[in-house]
Design a protein around this motif. Structure first.
Motif, mmCIF file in Angstrom:
data_model
loop_
_atom_site.group_PDB
_atom_site.id
_atom_site.type_symbol
_atom_site.label_atom_id
_atom_site.label_comp_id
_atom_site.label_asym_id
_atom_site.label_seq_id
_atom_site.Cartn_x
_atom_site.Cartn_y
_atom_site.Cartn_z
ATOM 1 N N GLU A 151 0.825 -1.211 0.000
ATOM 2 C CA GLU A 151 0.000 0.000 0.000
ATOM 3 C C GLU A 151 0.859 1.261 0.000
ATOM 4 O O GLU A 151 0.530 2.247 -0.653
ATOM 5 C CB GLU A 151 -0.940 -0.005 1.202
ATOM 6 N N LYS A 152 1.980 1.192 0.741
ATOM 7 C CA LYS A 152 2.893 2.341 0.762
ATOM 8 C C LYS A 152 3.544 2.500 -0.605
ATOM 9 O O LYS A 152 3.760 3.611 -1.068
ATOM 10 C CB LYS A 152 3.963 2.146 1.833
ATOM 11 N N GLN A 182 1.056 4.110 -2.914
ATOM 12 C CA GLN A 182 0.929 5.523 -2.568
ATOM 13 C C GLN A 182 2.112 6.327 -3.121
ATOM 14 O O GLN A 182 1.927 7.373 -3.744
ATOM 15 C CB GLN A 182 0.876 5.628 -1.048
ATOM 16 N N ASN A 211 1.967 6.693 -6.921
ATOM 17 C CA ASN A 211 0.994 7.692 -7.356
ATOM 18 C C ASN A 211 1.453 9.119 -7.077
ATOM 19 O O ASN A 211 1.120 10.036 -7.817
ATOM 20 C CB ASN A 211 -0.374 7.415 -6.741
ATOM 21 N N GLU A 212 2.250 9.283 -6.009
ATOM 22 C CA GLU A 212 2.825 10.609 -5.746
ATOM 23 C C GLU A 212 3.763 11.014 -6.885
ATOM 24 O O GLU A 212 3.803 12.179 -7.281
ATOM 25 C CB GLU A 212 3.592 10.620 -4.416
#
Lengths: 189, 100
Positions: A11-12, A15, A18-19
């Motif tokens: 999940e990290k 994230q 996507n950043e």
């Protein structure tokens, strides 16, 4: 552009990816050693990570085919990992799961993976540590002065290698727990 | 004990209903969007998992290919499941009517 970053939590990783996409990039490759390749782009992309291990050839084809029909592009990841990287241009449907049931199953797959990898590391640690004498490096503690420090430096990598299964087992256990938490939050909603 | 896919989830229910006609994966999503007046739009991973699951339980089957895509259709067993679900829902609906 290449970026190197190591993740242990899917999940990290999603994230962070996507950043990077938010900054005007598009991911073109992921390698097993944490090397991510990006291209500059004018368009806005999103990435979603799925976990599917060991899909036989015909199932993999069907799996990829359905995602591609929905406009997702497969970004090749490491053959070793079961993480599937999907990227598409931002649009109306930016998710890969549209109901709680399938999202829950995704967390269950992650939990299954963490559980078995954790058990494997645990078994490995047991095999290494059941003979504790090898771990304490008795000779080392009897040395003095510079010789001790040289020997300590020399032995440290071996100790780290011996400790790595335990550290990995802890990481997998924490991943299992975070998968379980996500799963139970989903079940309660 | 009841089958683990019963009562049918909204996703499974719509897929079985759509597959009374032979369709490939993406067409199933489009058909469902239309059937539900745009309220149910399946995502790729959800559709893939549901098709796998229904296929595994023998409620749908592959009946052919359309290019590289597999075409699925409901099986006799799947139709029986729909029939049972219809009866269950009709009964629930009759309870709604009774209270008015």
């Amino acid at each position: 552009m290449k970026k190197v970053k190591w993740f242990f939590n899917i999940e990290k990783e999603e994230q962070w990816l996507n950043e990077q996409l938010q900054k005007g990039f598009r991911c073109t490759g992921v390698s097993g050693f944490g090397i991510y390749t990006f291209d500059k782009t004018e368009k806005q992309y999103v990435m979603r990570l799925d976990y599917q291990d060991n899909l036989p050839k015909d199932k993999l084809q069907e799996y990829k085919g359905i995602y591609e029909d929905f406009g997702w592009n497969y970004v090749k990841g490491s053959w070793l990992s079961g993480i599937r990287y999907w990227q598409k241009e931002e649009g109306n449907q930016n998710e890969i799961f549209s109901d709680r049931e399938s999202k829950g199953k995704y967390y269950k797959r992650l939990m299954g993976y963490s559980f078995w990898m954790g058990m494997l590391c645990f078994a490995l640690s047991y095999m290494i540590y059941k003979d504790l004498s090898g771990f304490y490096h008795d000779g080392l503690w009897n040395m003095e002065g510079a010789l001790f420090w040289y020997a300590l430096l020399f032995e440290t990598p071996f100790v780290l290698v011996k400790l790595s299964p335990v550290m990995l087992a802890i990481l997998f256990a924490s991943n299992f727990y975070s998968g379980y938490r996500n799963y139970s939050v989903l079940a309660e909603k | 004990m009841k089958h683990k896919l019963l009562p049918l989830s909204e996703t499974m229910h719509y897929i079985l209903l759509a597959l009374r006609e032979p369709l490939h994966g993406y067409a199933v999503m489009q058909e469902i969007e239309e059937m539900s007046n745009g309220s149910v739009i399946l995502a790729a991973g959800t559709l893939y998992g549901a098709i796998e699951n229904l296929n595994k339980h023998g409620w749908i089957e592959v009946v052919g290919n359309s290019g590289r895509r597999k075409v699925y259709k409901i099986t006799a067993e799947g139709s029986t499941v729909l029939k049972l679900e219809q009866q269950r829902l009709l009964h629930i609906l009759s309870l709604y009517e009774g209270s008015e």
